[in-house]
Scaffold this motif. Structure first.
Motif, mmCIF file in Angstrom:
data_model
loop_
_atom_site.group_PDB
_atom_site.id
_atom_site.type_symbol
_atom_site.label_atom_id
_atom_site.label_comp_id
_atom_site.label_asym_id
_atom_site.label_seq_id
_atom_site.Cartn_x
_atom_site.Cartn_y
_atom_site.Cartn_z
ATOM 1 N N GLY A 106 29.487 19.948 10.288
ATOM 2 C CA GLY A 106 28.158 20.536 10.251
ATOM 3 C C GLY A 106 27.870 21.313 8.969
ATOM 4 O O GLY A 106 26.916 22.083 8.913
ATOM 5 N N PHE A 107 28.699 21.108 7.928
ATOM 6 C CA PHE A 107 28.474 21.834 6.674
ATOM 7 C C PHE A 107 28.791 21.003 5.436
ATOM 8 O O PHE A 107 28.649 21.473 4.325
ATOM 9 N N GLU A 108 29.213 19.743 5.622
ATOM 10 C CA GLU A 108 29.594 18.927 4.470
ATOM 11 C C GLU A 108 29.433 17.433 4.752
ATOM 12 O O GLU A 108 29.433 17.005 5.902
ATOM 13 N N LYS A 109 29.270 16.682 3.665
ATOM 14 C CA LYS A 109 29.278 15.217 3.722
ATOM 15 C C LYS A 109 30.458 14.791 2.861
ATOM 16 O O LYS A 109 30.586 15.199 1.713
ATOM 17 N N VAL A 110 31.342 13.967 3.433
ATOM 18 C CA VAL A 110 32.591 13.569 2.792
ATOM 19 C C VAL A 110 32.534 12.087 2.443
ATOM 20 O O VAL A 110 32.110 11.263 3.249
ATOM 21 N N CYS A 111 32.980 11.767 1.215
ATOM 22 C CA CYS A 111 32.974 10.390 0.722
ATOM 23 C C CYS A 111 34.380 9.976 0.313
ATOM 24 O O CYS A 111 35.033 10.685 -0.457
ATOM 25 N N GLN A 112 34.822 8.841 0.806
ATOM 26 C CA GLN A 112 36.111 8.287 0.409
ATOM 27 C C GLN A 112 35.943 7.602 -0.938
ATOM 28 O O GLN A 112 35.234 6.609 -1.045
ATOM 29 N N LEU A 113 36.586 8.124 -1.952
ATOM 30 C CA LEU A 113 36.422 7.626 -3.311
ATOM 31 C C LEU A 113 37.082 6.269 -3.519
ATOM 32 O O LEU A 113 36.605 5.451 -4.298
ATOM 33 N N GLY A 114 38.202 6.011 -2.831
ATOM 34 C CA GLY A 114 38.892 4.736 -3.017
ATOM 35 C C GLY A 114 39.805 4.742 -4.229
ATOM 36 O O GLY A 114 40.397 3.732 -4.584
ATOM 37 N N LYS A 115 39.911 5.868 -4.880
ATOM 38 C CA LYS A 115 40.727 6.035 -6.071
ATOM 39 C C LYS A 115 41.107 7.506 -6.154
ATOM 40 O O LYS A 115 40.347 8.368 -5.728
ATOM 41 N N THR A 116 42.271 7.787 -6.702
ATOM 42 C CA THR A 116 42.696 9.172 -6.863
ATOM 43 C C THR A 116 42.370 9.654 -8.267
ATOM 44 O O THR A 116 42.682 8.982 -9.249
ATOM 45 N N LEU A 117 41.712 10.797 -8.329
ATOM 46 C CA LEU A 117 41.394 11.435 -9.603
ATOM 47 C C LEU A 117 42.405 12.543 -9.872
ATOM 48 O O LEU A 117 42.995 13.097 -8.930
ATOM 49 N N PRO A 118 42.588 12.906 -11.129
ATOM 50 C CA PRO A 118 43.447 14.057 -11.407
ATOM 51 C C PRO A 118 42.854 15.289 -10.717
ATOM 52 O O PRO A 118 41.634 15.443 -10.671
ATOM 53 N N HIS A 119 43.702 16.130 -10.151
ATOM 54 C CA HIS A 119 43.172 17.289 -9.433
ATOM 55 C C HIS A 119 44.079 18.492 -9.595
ATOM 56 O O HIS A 119 45.266 18.364 -9.881
ATOM 57 N N ASN A 120 43.480 19.653 -9.420
ATOM 58 C CA ASN A 120 44.168 20.928 -9.516
ATOM 59 C C ASN A 120 43.612 21.810 -8.398
ATOM 60 O O ASN A 120 42.827 22.725 -8.643
ATOM 61 N N ASP A 121 44.002 21.477 -7.173
ATOM 62 C CA ASP A 121 43.453 22.155 -5.996
ATOM 63 C C ASP A 121 43.795 23.636 -5.967
ATOM 64 O O ASP A 121 44.919 24.041 -6.278
#
Length: 180
Positions: A106-121
């Motif tokens: 109820g607060f977000e829309k999530v999209c499966q990218l199908g590819k991994t991007l570089p990330h720094n969570d």
């Protein structure tokens, strides 16, 4: 003789009306051509203001922006200055990307990218308009708040929380990302 003059007058009158109708039709067609050439097309249900808003949505993007299409709505995301956002924009250089999306929490829309991007969570508390990368391969568009570990991609430009919720909380299952 009087009857013949009356018939002749009626025939001339009918011809004049036919000529006027042809001119009005031609003017209408010229107006449509002028609208098409200016890039503003209007149908019977669309006001001039809506047409201008559509034209505004086609503004040229800067190097740190992407365009998002959800259903009939379009908005711009200002990207962060990080390697994740740059990698996403680079993905869109050759063609737009349409990805599957679903509502969550109820607060977000999530999209499966199908590819991994570089990330720094990092642990972040989001707000409406934030665009995040989750787990390196999911783009999340927020119309509410949440605290979790994300990499920030960007922020939606010029839409308030109510407008974002209206656009993102709908049943649309595809989102298109582009740089055009």
């Amino acid at each position: 003789m009087k009857r013949e003059k009356t018939i002749a007058t009626l025939v001339v009158f009918m011809l004049l009306l036919t000529g006027c109708k042809a001119n009005n039709t031609g003017d209408f067609q010229e107006d449509n051509v002028a609208q098409a050439e200016s890039g503003v097309q209007m149908n019977t249900n669309e006001s001039k203001e809506q047409a201008e808003m559509g034209k505004k949505d086609e503004t040229t993007l800067t190097d740190n922006q992407i365009r998002i299409m959800v259903g009939n709505s379009s908005f711009i995301v200002n990207l962060e200055d990080n390697e994740t956002a740059k990698a996403l924009r680079k993905m869109l250089t050759d063609e737009e990307l349409t990805i599957s999306a679903s509502n969550y929490g109820g607060f977000e829309k999530v999209c499966q990218l199908g590819k991994t991007l570089p990330h720094n969570d990092k642990q972040i508390t989001t707000e409406a308009g934030d665009v995040m990368l989750y787990s390196g391969n999911q783009i999340v568009f927020f119309y509410g708040t949440n605290s979790w570990s994300y990499t920030k991609l960007g922020k939606v430009e010029d839409l308030n929380e109510e407008e974002l919720e209206s656009i993102l909380s709908g049943s649309e299952t595809d989102i298109t990302l582009s740089i055009k």
